[in-house]
Design a protein around this motif. Structure first.
Motif, PDB file in Angstrom:
ATOM      1  N   ASN A 106       0.823  -1.212   0.000  1.00 47.97           N
ATOM      2  CA  ASN A 106       0.000   0.000   0.000  1.00 47.97           C
ATOM      3  C   ASN A 106       0.858   1.263   0.000  1.00 47.97           C
ATOM      4  N   ARG A 108       1.903   1.652  -3.524  1.00 47.92           N
ATOM      5  CA  ARG A 108       0.787   2.185  -4.337  1.00 47.92           C
ATOM      6  C   ARG A 108       0.664   3.694  -4.136  1.00 47.92           C
ATOM      7  N   GLU A 121       2.200  -8.567  -4.350  1.00 51.17           N
ATOM      8  CA  GLU A 121       0.957  -7.812  -4.091  1.00 51.17           C
ATOM      9  C   GLU A 121       0.619  -6.878  -5.249  1.00 51.17           C
ATOM     10  N   LYS A 146      -0.773  -8.574  -8.363  1.00 54.48           N
ATOM     11  CA  LYS A 146      -2.190  -8.978  -8.312  1.00 54.48           C
ATOM     12  C   LYS A 146      -3.086  -7.892  -8.893  1.00 54.48           C
ATOM     13  N   ASN A 147      -2.672  -6.639  -8.722  1.00 51.72           N
ATOM     14  CA  ASN A 147      -3.478  -5.498  -9.179  1.00 51.72           C
ATOM     15  C   ASN A 147      -3.439  -5.287 -10.669  1.00 51.72           C
ATOM     16  N   GLU A 148      -2.330  -5.731 -11.280  1.00 49.51           N
ATOM     17  CA  GLU A 148      -2.116  -5.353 -12.672  1.00 49.51           C
ATOM     18  C   GLU A 148      -2.888  -6.231 -13.637  1.00 49.51           C
TER      19      GLU A 148
END
Ligand code: FMN
Length: 284
Positions: free
Chosen positions: A246, A249, A278, A281-283
């Motif tokens: 985070n 990010r 982590e 996973k978002n991409e």
């Protein structure tokens, strides 16, 4: 999917910060360094340095102070002994270095560019012997002079200048570096601080002062990356206190294209790999 950063392809956005991962040898026993986007190696100087006397580390709430004093084996020994080791891994190797004059910066940069490094990281948080020890990174003119001297010898190797937060207006320094030819910027280096021992009344660090790093400096790093990203149109590697996905990010939202993990690696040497997982996973 790769990330283009100043013409260099990165497999992900996560790098290790200079001085917090040595030359990768110890960490290579814990995880595959090829997982990383890049490694900023320990800061190099022209000649070997033994660094400052101990104690060189002091604890602080949410961070640490260090006054290692650029201990390193010198640029030639790095090229001979450490670079071949790092080259075994499929990751970008970024050489961090500093000098005491623009000429010395250029001499080191020429050696590193000739050795085929992926990117140069110019540490301007060091004293200029010709200006009574004032840090190169606190004067726009001196920062520009060093950047231009390195650019002249770097050939096709991109030049990233690492900025110090110990200034009134970081945007002014960033613009000076960009105008002098910097291909990218990394920020922030450590914030100058000190602590005292209550019994002796003396500073805990033998050097007196040291550089503050870790979660305590994260909001400062975010603010500076945000200010620079909004004023200077070259890519930024954002670092300073990042300890979680985070945080990473948030740093990307502030305007960084790559992030660096430093002090958090001392607490959990696998944190950079966990952040990569982590973010991945978002991409998708
Ligand atoms: C022990 C230690 C040694 C460091 N050595 C260097 C160095 O050689 N060159 C450099 O540019 N920055 C150096 N740094 C600064 C880090 O690369 C980074 O900019 C700073 O610590 C902020 O990030 P962090 O809070 O994630 O550690 C060092 C930091 C620490 C804690």
């Amino acid at each position: 999917m790769g990330i283009d950063f100043a013409g260099v392809q990165f497999k992900n956005r996560v790098t290790l910060a200079s001085g917090t991962c040595g030359f990768g040898r110890e960490l290579a026993e814990l995880f595959d360094l090829s997982l990383l986007g890049g490694i900023c190696a320990k800061g190099l100087t022209l000649n070997p340095r033994i660094g400052n006397p101990p104690p060189r580390i002091a604890e602080t709430p949410l961070g640490m102070l260090n006054s290692v004093g650029l201990q390193n084996p010198g640029v030639d020994a790095f090229i001979r002994e450490e670079l071949p080791f790092l080259r075994q891994f499929d990751t970008n190797i970024i050489a961090n270095f500093s000098g005491s004059s623009p000429e010395e910066f250029a001499e080191i940069a020429a050696k590193l560019a000739g050795a085929g490094i992926d990117m140069l990281e110019v540490n301007i948080s060091c004293p200029n012997v010709k200006a009574e020890g004032m840090l190169f990174g606190t004067s726009p003119d001196a920062a520009a002079e060093v950047t231009a001297a390195v650019k002249r010898v770097a050939g096709s190797v991109p030049v990233m200048v690492k900025l110090t937060p110990n200034v009134t207006d970081i945007v002014q320094i960033a613009l000076a570096c960009k105008d002098a030819g910097a291909d990218a910027l990394s920020l922030i280096n450590t914030l100058l601080g000190m602590r005292f021992d209550l019994k002796s009344g003396k500073p805990i660090l033998a050097n007196g002062t040291g550089g503050l790093s870790g979660p305590a400096i994260f909001p400062v790093a975010l603010r500076m990356v945000y200010q620079v990203a909004n004023s200077v149109n070259i890519p930024i590697l954002g670092l300073g206190g990042i300890s979680s996905a985070n945080d990473a990010r948030e740093m990307l939202i502030a305007g960084a294209k790559l992030i660096g993990v430093g002090t958090a690696m001392f607490r959990d040497p696998l944190i950079a790999v966990k952040i990569i997982e982590e973010l991945g996973k978002n991409e998708h």
